[in-house]
Design a protein around this motif. Structure first.
Motif, PDB file in Angstrom:
ATOM      1  N   GLU A 280       0.835  -1.198   0.000  1.00  0.00           N
ATOM      2  CA  GLU A 280       0.000   0.000   0.000  1.00  0.00           C
ATOM      3  C   GLU A 280       0.878   1.260   0.000  1.00  0.00           C
ATOM      4  N   PRO A 281       0.515   2.284  -0.787  1.00  0.00           N
ATOM      5  CA  PRO A 281       1.317   3.521  -0.844  1.00  0.00           C
ATOM      6  C   PRO A 281       1.413   4.209   0.514  1.00  0.00           C
ATOM      7  N   ILE A 282       2.580   4.768   0.802  1.00  0.00           N
ATOM      8  CA  ILE A 282       2.806   5.534   2.019  1.00  0.00           C
ATOM      9  C   ILE A 282       3.340   6.907   1.627  1.00  0.00           C
ATOM     10  N   VAL A 283       2.762   7.944   2.213  1.00  0.00           N
ATOM     11  CA  VAL A 283       3.223   9.304   1.945  1.00  0.00           C
ATOM     12  C   VAL A 283       3.568   9.974   3.273  1.00  0.00           C
ATOM     13  N   LEU A 284       4.820  10.394   3.400  1.00  0.00           N
ATOM     14  CA  LEU A 284       5.260  11.149   4.566  1.00  0.00           C
ATOM     15  C   LEU A 284       5.447  12.608   4.172  1.00  0.00           C
ATOM     16  N   GLU A 285       4.787  13.502   4.892  1.00  0.00           N
ATOM     17  CA  GLU A 285       5.029  14.925   4.700  1.00  0.00           C
ATOM     18  C   GLU A 285       6.056  15.354   5.734  1.00  0.00           C
ATOM     19  N   VAL A 286       7.213  15.843   5.272  1.00  0.00           N
ATOM     20  CA  VAL A 286       8.294  16.171   6.203  1.00  0.00           C
ATOM     21  C   VAL A 286       8.802  17.582   5.965  1.00  0.00           C
ATOM     22  N   LEU A 287       9.354  18.151   7.027  1.00  0.00           N
ATOM     23  CA  LEU A 287      10.044  19.429   6.933  1.00  0.00           C
ATOM     24  C   LEU A 287      11.528  19.136   6.831  1.00  0.00           C
ATOM     25  N   ARG A 288      12.142  19.576   5.715  1.00  0.00           N
ATOM     26  CA  ARG A 288      13.569  19.333   5.492  1.00  0.00           C
ATOM     27  C   ARG A 288      14.241  20.629   5.055  1.00  0.00           C
ATOM     28  N   GLU A 289      15.179  21.090   5.868  1.00  0.00           N
ATOM     29  CA  GLU A 289      15.933  22.320   5.565  1.00  0.00           C
ATOM     30  C   GLU A 289      15.008  23.489   5.252  1.00  0.00           C
ATOM     31  N   GLY A 290      13.934  23.588   6.044  1.00  0.00           N
ATOM     32  CA  GLY A 290      13.008  24.716   5.920  1.00  0.00           C
ATOM     33  C   GLY A 290      11.934  24.563   4.875  1.00  0.00           C
ATOM     34  N   LYS A 291      11.944  23.456   4.126  1.00  0.00           N
ATOM     35  CA  LYS A 291      10.946  23.239   3.082  1.00  0.00           C
ATOM     36  C   LYS A 291      10.110  21.997   3.392  1.00  0.00           C
ATOM     37  N   ILE A 292       8.830  22.067   3.027  1.00  0.00           N
ATOM     38  CA  ILE A 292       7.942  20.914   3.212  1.00  0.00           C
ATOM     39  C   ILE A 292       7.955  20.081   1.937  1.00  0.00           C
TER      40      ILE A 292
END
Length: 346
Positions: free
Chosen positions: A329-341
């Motif tokens: 099943e697809p997994i999507v992580l929304e992350v903050l990396r170096e100030g960008k989402i």
């Protein structure tokens, strides 16, 4: 008459003393027999993991080796402590006969400190251990522990149940915990090993100790067998392969996180599900409110659209989702990396 009365009193007391010591000897013999019965099911875990260390004035990820214990519950399944295997790049299982078999982590929970690992091949003629009902265990009952303290494989220590600590107010699997307190000696290498009752049933998985010296001081804890059954065998939430630190509202403000809570990623196993998604761990050591952390890694904001919040409702929702997600099943992580989402997708 007085002489005869005292004579019989002395004989009565002597008989009681004799019966007491005979009982002690029989109990010791019973423990020896139980040890021989359960010991073949106890295993030693040899792990390799990466940790951030200072080398020549620079921070580098260095491989280090770890040691723990565990026990067989089937031909391929082993229970142990989460902190032994949670961020291990490699896990080798050593059996009583010296045989080594590689294993992968299947499921893990940090708060109750329990994990399930699976052998890459079945152990032939394996002997399994039975999980007892830890709810029936009472303070004052005698118990014994088998493990590898300081690498001394298959060592036995014994003692009594000293207390019980339970946190079942939360309705989510990530903060529920239950421990049996014991005075049975526990040291480095015992973690993940079984705690037995005098029926030879496993009633606990050795977790940690309270100490001021670094060594055992009479207070040790084992996650109960019932919490292990509930979370590892019944819910079946898959291992993520990452170590997180939940950010409070205050910490989120301090780190400029665009929401009240987030999961600060500490370390990620490269071959794990989250590692394959490209999730990044921390690279800089820091201390915030007397807590040592790794900064510079990703901050998880949401998992498959579920916004991370430090509430029982959200954590239960994440637990329910994880327990029902299918392997492809697809997994999507929304992350903050170096100030960008950004979005990490499977």
């Amino acid at each position: 008459m007085i002489f005869f009365k005292k004579y019989f009193e002395v004989r009565h007391i002597s008989l009681l003393v004799l019966l007491f010591f005979c009982g002690q000897i029989n109990r010791a013999q019973d423990l020896s027999g139980l040890y021989e019965k359960v010991n073949p099911s106890v295993v030693i875990l040899l792990t390799q993991e990466k940790s951030l260390q200072q080398v020549g004035g620079f921070s580098q990820m260095i491989s280090s080796e770890g040691l723990g214990s565990g026990f067989l519950i089937s031909e391929t399944q082993i229970l142990t402590a989460a902190h032994v295997v949670d961020v291990a790049e490699r896990v080798l299982v050593q059996f009583n006969d010296g045989k080594l078999i590689e294993a992968t982590v299947t499921s893990s929970f940090d708060e109750p400190d329990i994990a399930l690992i699976t052998l890459t091949e079945p152990q032939k003629n394996a002997r399994f251990l039975t999980l007892g009902d830890s709810d029936k265990t009472k303070v004052g009952e005698r118990v014994f522990v088998v493990g590898a303290p300081f690498g001394l494989a298959h060592s036995l220590s014994s003692g009594y149940i000293s207390g019980r600590i339970k946190n079942d107010e939360a309705q989510n699997p990530f903060t529920n915990s239950e421990y049996l307190q014991t005075d049975a000696a526990i040291n480095t290498g015992n973690s993940g090993g079984p705690m037995f009752n005098l029926k030879g049933e496993v009633i606990g998985i050795v977790s940690h100790i309270k100490t001021r010296t670094g060594g055992f001081q009479g207070i040790g804890f084992a996650a109960t067998s019932n919490i292990a059954k509930e979370l590892l065998l019944n819910r079946n939430i898959p291992w993520s392969g990452a170590e997180f630190f939940p950010l409070s509202k205050e910490a989120s403000k301090l780190l400029n996180i665009p929401q009240e809570n987030g999961l600060l990623v500490q370390r990620v196993v490269s071959s794990s599900p989250y590692g394959k998604l490209g999730l990044r761990g921390g690279t800089v050591k820091a201390t915030i409110n007397n807590t040592e952390l790794l900064l510079g890694g990703d901050v998880i904001l949401s998992i498959n659209g579920i916004r991370f919040e430090m509430t029982d409702e959200t954590l239960k929702k994440l637990g329910d989702y994880a327990a029902t997600v299918k392997p492809n099943e697809p997994i999507v992580l929304e992350v903050l990396r170096e100030g960008k989402i950004i979005a990490l997708k499977k």
